[in-house]
Design a protein around this motif. Structure first.
Motif, PDB file in Angstrom:
ATOM      1  N   THR A  40       0.829  -1.201   0.000  1.00 11.98           N
ATOM      2  CA  THR A  40       0.000   0.000   0.000  1.00 11.98           C
ATOM      3  C   THR A  40       0.865   1.253   0.000  1.00 11.98           C
ATOM      4  O   THR A  40       0.599   2.207  -0.725  1.00 11.98           O
ATOM      5  CB  THR A  40      -0.938   0.003   1.218  1.00 11.98           C
ATOM      6  OG1 THR A  40      -1.709  -1.198   1.195  1.00 11.98           O
ATOM      7  CG2 THR A  40      -1.863   1.193   1.202  1.00 11.98           C
ATOM      8  N   ARG A  41       1.893   1.264   0.792  1.00 17.04           N
ATOM      9  CA  ARG A  41       2.771   2.433   0.902  1.00 17.04           C
ATOM     10  C   ARG A  41       3.542   2.671  -0.397  1.00 17.04           C
ATOM     11  O   ARG A  41       3.698   3.798  -0.850  1.00 17.04           O
ATOM     12  CB  ARG A  41       3.745   2.218   2.066  1.00 17.04           C
ATOM     13  CG  ARG A  41       4.701   3.323   2.289  1.00 17.04           C
ATOM     14  CD  ARG A  41       3.964   4.540   2.843  1.00 17.04           C
ATOM     15  NE  ARG A  41       4.832   5.676   2.767  1.00 17.04           N
ATOM     16  CZ  ARG A  41       4.698   6.680   1.906  1.00 17.04           C
ATOM     17  NH1 ARG A  41       3.712   6.687   1.052  1.00 17.04           N
ATOM     18  NH2 ARG A  41       5.512   7.678   1.894  1.00 17.04           N
ATOM     19  N   LEU A  42       4.025   1.598  -0.987  1.00 15.09           N
ATOM     20  CA  LEU A  42       4.814   1.726  -2.209  1.00 15.09           C
ATOM     21  C   LEU A  42       3.961   2.202  -3.379  1.00 15.09           C
ATOM     22  O   LEU A  42       4.366   3.084  -4.133  1.00 15.09           O
ATOM     23  CB  LEU A  42       5.459   0.376  -2.555  1.00 15.09           C
ATOM     24  CG  LEU A  42       6.419   0.352  -3.729  1.00 15.09           C
ATOM     25  CD1 LEU A  42       7.613   1.254  -3.455  1.00 15.09           C
ATOM     26  CD2 LEU A  42       6.890  -1.065  -3.985  1.00 15.09           C
ATOM     27  N   GLY A  43       2.762   1.648  -3.510  1.00 15.28           N
ATOM     28  CA  GLY A  43       1.885   2.040  -4.609  1.00 15.28           C
ATOM     29  C   GLY A  43       1.253   3.398  -4.412  1.00 15.28           C
ATOM     30  O   GLY A  43       1.111   4.174  -5.355  1.00 15.28           O
ATOM     31  N   GLY A  44       0.847   3.694  -3.198  1.00 15.93           N
ATOM     32  CA  GLY A  44       0.222   4.979  -2.903  1.00 15.93           C
ATOM     33  C   GLY A  44      -1.046   4.805  -2.085  1.00 15.93           C
ATOM     34  O   GLY A  44      -1.966   4.115  -2.505  1.00 15.93           O
ATOM     35  N   MET A  45      -1.061   5.425  -0.933  1.00 17.18           N
ATOM     36  CA  MET A  45      -2.234   5.355  -0.069  1.00 17.18           C
ATOM     37  C   MET A  45      -3.288   6.326  -0.567  1.00 17.18           C
ATOM     38  O   MET A  45      -2.980   7.334  -1.183  1.00 17.18           O
ATOM     39  CB  MET A  45      -1.846   5.695   1.376  1.00 17.18           C
ATOM     40  CG  MET A  45      -0.938   4.677   1.982  1.00 17.18           C
ATOM     41  SD  MET A  45      -0.291   5.049   3.631  1.00 17.18           S
ATOM     42  CE  MET A  45      -1.430   6.135   4.337  1.00 17.18           C
TER      43      MET A  45
END
Length: 103
Positions: A40-45
């Motif tokens: 989630t953090r890497l892709g975008g929250m």
């Protein structure tokens, strides 16, 4: 937004249990939760596609770097730290900023 992420994570876990007809103890171990947070953090929250992109990157990384063994976890940790420091909005957030910026 956290509720949406938690709902999608729960839906993904339920779908996995239905498809594989198995819910093992590794699915509820703390590292699995850490992977979901990393994805989630890497892709975008705060986006729907962010966690999907993050999951694709993490799974691809685990597959391609499998020859490194336990070092994959360390590499993922380094990528997590870099993404927190450089890409605060995640990959999707940074891409959307770049696409909206006038040339």
């Amino acid at each position: 937004m956290f509720v949406l992420s938690a709902t999608l994570a729960g839906l993904a876990g339920a779908t996995k249990a239905i498809v594989f007809q198995l819910a093992s103890l590794t699915d509820v171990y703390w590292t699995m939760s850490g992977e979901v947070v990393l994805m989630t953090r890497l892709g975008g929250m705060g986006t729907v596609f962010g966690p999907i992109v993050g999951a694709a990157i993490i799974v691809a990384m685990q597959n391609y770097l499998a020859t490194f063994g336990a070092w994959v976890t360390i590499i993922q940790g380094v990528i997590f730290v870099i993404s927190v420091l450089l890409f605060r909005e995640g990959i999707i957030g940074v891409l959307s900023k770049w696409l909206k910026k006038p040339l």
